[in-house]
Design a protein around this motif. Structure first.
Motif, PDB file in Angstrom:
ATOM      1  N   GLN A 268     -34.439 -12.344  24.895  1.00  0.00           N
ATOM      2  CA  GLN A 268     -34.565 -13.650  24.228  1.00  0.00           C
ATOM      3  C   GLN A 268     -35.986 -13.865  23.703  1.00  0.00           C
ATOM      4  O   GLN A 268     -36.174 -14.351  22.581  1.00  0.00           O
ATOM      5  N   LEU A 269     -36.976 -13.512  24.500  1.00  0.00           N
ATOM      6  CA  LEU A 269     -38.362 -13.660  24.059  1.00  0.00           C
ATOM      7  C   LEU A 269     -38.672 -12.742  22.884  1.00  0.00           C
ATOM      8  O   LEU A 269     -39.368 -13.146  21.938  1.00  0.00           O
ATOM      9  N   LEU A 270     -38.171 -11.528  22.935  1.00  0.00           N
ATOM     10  CA  LEU A 270     -38.391 -10.607  21.815  1.00  0.00           C
ATOM     11  C   LEU A 270     -37.742 -11.144  20.539  1.00  0.00           C
ATOM     12  O   LEU A 270     -38.320 -11.019  19.449  1.00  0.00           O
ATOM     13  N   ASP A 271     -36.582 -11.763  20.666  1.00  0.00           N
ATOM     14  CA  ASP A 271     -35.939 -12.388  19.508  1.00  0.00           C
ATOM     15  C   ASP A 271     -36.784 -13.534  18.959  1.00  0.00           C
ATOM     16  O   ASP A 271     -36.937 -13.694  17.751  1.00  0.00           O
ATOM     17  N   GLN A 272     -37.359 -14.314  19.857  1.00  0.00           N
ATOM     18  CA  GLN A 272     -38.226 -15.419  19.429  1.00  0.00           C
ATOM     19  C   GLN A 272     -39.493 -14.897  18.761  1.00  0.00           C
ATOM     20  O   GLN A 272     -39.956 -15.465  17.768  1.00  0.00           O
ATOM     21  N   ILE A 273     -40.039 -13.828  19.308  1.00  0.00           N
ATOM     22  CA  ILE A 273     -41.232 -13.220  18.705  1.00  0.00           C
ATOM     23  C   ILE A 273     -40.899 -12.682  17.319  1.00  0.00           C
ATOM     24  O   ILE A 273     -41.689 -12.813  16.379  1.00  0.00           O
ATOM     25  N   LYS A 274     -39.727 -12.106  17.169  1.00  0.00           N
ATOM     26  CA  LYS A 274     -39.302 -11.598  15.868  1.00  0.00           C
ATOM     27  C   LYS A 274     -39.214 -12.738  14.856  1.00  0.00           C
ATOM     28  O   LYS A 274     -39.739 -12.627  13.735  1.00  0.00           O
ATOM     29  N   LYS A 275     -38.594 -13.842  15.241  1.00  0.00           N
ATOM     30  CA  LYS A 275     -38.478 -14.995  14.341  1.00  0.00           C
ATOM     31  C   LYS A 275     -39.851 -15.554  13.999  1.00  0.00           C
ATOM     32  O   LYS A 275     -40.121 -15.883  12.843  1.00  0.00           O
TER      33      LYS A 275
ATOM     34  N   GLN B 122     -41.589 -13.354  11.556  1.00  0.00           N
ATOM     35  CA  GLN B 122     -41.038 -13.541  10.209  1.00  0.00           C
ATOM     36  C   GLN B 122     -41.571 -14.827   9.585  1.00  0.00           C
ATOM     37  O   GLN B 122     -41.936 -14.842   8.408  1.00  0.00           O
ATOM     38  N   GLU B 123     -41.626 -15.884  10.372  1.00  0.00           N
ATOM     39  CA  GLU B 123     -42.151 -17.160   9.874  1.00  0.00           C
ATOM     40  C   GLU B 123     -43.603 -17.031   9.440  1.00  0.00           C
ATOM     41  O   GLU B 123     -44.018 -17.603   8.442  1.00  0.00           O
ATOM     42  N   TYR B 124     -44.386 -16.302  10.216  1.00  0.00           N
ATOM     43  CA  TYR B 124     -45.806 -16.118   9.911  1.00  0.00           C
ATOM     44  C   TYR B 124     -46.050 -14.976   8.928  1.00  0.00           C
ATOM     45  O   TYR B 124     -47.189 -14.658   8.629  1.00  0.00           O
ATOM     46  N   LYS B 125     -44.946 -14.355   8.484  1.00  0.00           N
ATOM     47  CA  LYS B 125     -45.026 -13.215   7.561  1.00  0.00           C
ATOM     48  C   LYS B 125     -45.928 -12.112   8.113  1.00  0.00           C
ATOM     49  O   LYS B 125     -46.813 -11.590   7.440  1.00  0.00           O
TER      50      LYS B 125
ATOM     51  N   GLU C  91     -45.560  -6.627  11.074  1.00  0.00           N
ATOM     52  CA  GLU C  91     -46.239  -5.590  11.861  1.00  0.00           C
ATOM     53  C   GLU C  91     -46.455  -6.062  13.302  1.00  0.00           C
ATOM     54  O   GLU C  91     -46.464  -5.249  14.234  1.00  0.00           O
ATOM     55  N   ARG C  92     -46.620  -7.355  13.491  1.00  0.00           N
ATOM     56  CA  ARG C  92     -46.800  -7.906  14.842  1.00  0.00           C
ATOM     57  C   ARG C  92     -45.566  -7.594  15.697  1.00  0.00           C
ATOM     58  O   ARG C  92     -45.686  -7.081  16.808  1.00  0.00           O
ATOM     59  N   TYR C  93     -44.410  -7.885  15.155  1.00  0.00           N
ATOM     60  CA  TYR C  93     -43.172  -7.611  15.886  1.00  0.00           C
ATOM     61  C   TYR C  93     -42.982  -6.108  16.087  1.00  0.00           C
ATOM     62  O   TYR C  93     -42.616  -5.670  17.181  1.00  0.00           O
ATOM     63  N   ASN C  94     -43.253  -5.327  15.066  1.00  0.00           N
ATOM     64  CA  ASN C  94     -43.107  -3.870  15.185  1.00  0.00           C
ATOM     65  C   ASN C  94     -44.026  -3.306  16.268  1.00  0.00           C
ATOM     66  O   ASN C  94     -43.626  -2.428  17.035  1.00  0.00           O
ATOM     67  N   ASP C  95     -45.249  -3.802  16.329  1.00  0.00           N
ATOM     68  CA  ASP C  95     -46.191  -3.349  17.351  1.00  0.00           C
ATOM     69  C   ASP C  95     -45.704  -3.719  18.756  1.00  0.00           C
ATOM     70  O   ASP C  95     -45.807  -2.915  19.695  1.00  0.00           O
ATOM     71  N   ILE C  96     -45.185  -4.922  18.900  1.00  0.00           N
ATOM     72  CA  ILE C  96     -44.677  -5.352  20.203  1.00  0.00           C
ATOM     73  C   ILE C  96     -43.471  -4.514  20.604  1.00  0.00           C
ATOM     74  O   ILE C  96     -43.327  -4.134  21.767  1.00  0.00           O
ATOM     75  N   MET C  97     -42.631  -4.173  19.657  1.00  0.00           N
ATOM     76  CA  MET C  97     -41.469  -3.339  19.973  1.00  0.00           C
ATOM     77  C   MET C  97     -41.893  -1.918  20.358  1.00  0.00           C
ATOM     78  O   MET C  97     -41.290  -1.306  21.245  1.00  0.00           O
ATOM     79  N   LYS C  98     -42.941  -1.411  19.727  1.00  0.00           N
ATOM     80  CA  LYS C  98     -43.472  -0.099  20.130  1.00  0.00           C
ATOM     81  C   LYS C  98     -43.986  -0.171  21.569  1.00  0.00           C
ATOM     82  O   LYS C  98     -43.708   0.714  22.384  1.00  0.00           O
ATOM     83  N   SER C  99     -44.736  -1.216  21.858  1.00  0.00           N
ATOM     84  CA  SER C  99     -45.261  -1.346  23.217  1.00  0.00           C
ATOM     85  C   SER C  99     -44.137  -1.594  24.214  1.00  0.00           C
ATOM     86  O   SER C  99     -44.226  -1.165  25.369  1.00  0.00           O
ATOM     87  N   GLN C 100     -43.074  -2.236  23.767  1.00  0.00           N
ATOM     88  CA  GLN C 100     -41.935  -2.473  24.655  1.00  0.00           C
ATOM     89  C   GLN C 100     -41.310  -1.151  25.095  1.00  0.00           C
ATOM     90  O   GLN C 100     -40.989  -0.969  26.265  1.00  0.00           O
TER      91      GLN C 100
END
Length: 138
Positions: free
Chosen positions: A70-77, A80-83, A86-95
């Motif tokens: 759920q938190l990862l989904d919120q981070i993704k949204k 996207q809002e902040y355009k 890469e932020r989400y992609n980096d967090i997913m790599k670290s995940q």
């Protein structure tokens, strides 16, 4: 023989420490200790044992895993809002790296401390990850 006694003593200390730690925390905010209390009562046990640790660690880890998603989904949204994709992609790599670390670290804990750690360790790590991801979201 000495090594076996040491492992048994260490395992007992981990279980007792986990129980004391769980009881010291707020029950409403701690699903693990609530599960331990409920399971001990349901099974009419006198105290915590390895089976209770495994059952409750697994249940709590599953709850934490859902919250992580759920938190990862919120981070993704939010990304996207902040355009800032890469932020989400980096967090997913670290995940993924984090997941690999947890898997290996908890295998080590289980092998060297004792079998309850195979489930208890990931639960602890997932709880820590929840806090990290909450910081990233805020």
């Amino acid at each position: 023989m000495t090594k076996l006694i040491f492992k048994v003593a260490l395992l007992a200390m981990v279980c007792v420490s986990a129980s004391v730690f769980a009881k010291a925390q707020d029950k409403a905010a701690d699903p693990y200790s609530q599960c331990v209390d409920d399971t001990i009562q349901q099974l009419k046990l006198g105290n915590i044992n390895n089976a209770v640790v495994e059952i409750c660690s697994t249940r709590t880890k599953t709850l934490y895993a859902k919250q992580i998603v759920q938190l990862l989904d919120q981070i993704k949204k939010q990304s996207q809002e902040y355009k800032q994709p890469e932020r989400y992609n980096d967090i997913m790599k670290s995940q993924q790296l984090w997941k690999n670390f947890v898997d290996q670290e908890c295998r080590n804990a289980g092998a060297y401390i004792g079998s309850p750690m195979y489930e208890f360790c990931p639960m602890q790590k997932y709880s820590e990850r929840l806090e990290q991801l909450r910081e990233y979201l805020n």
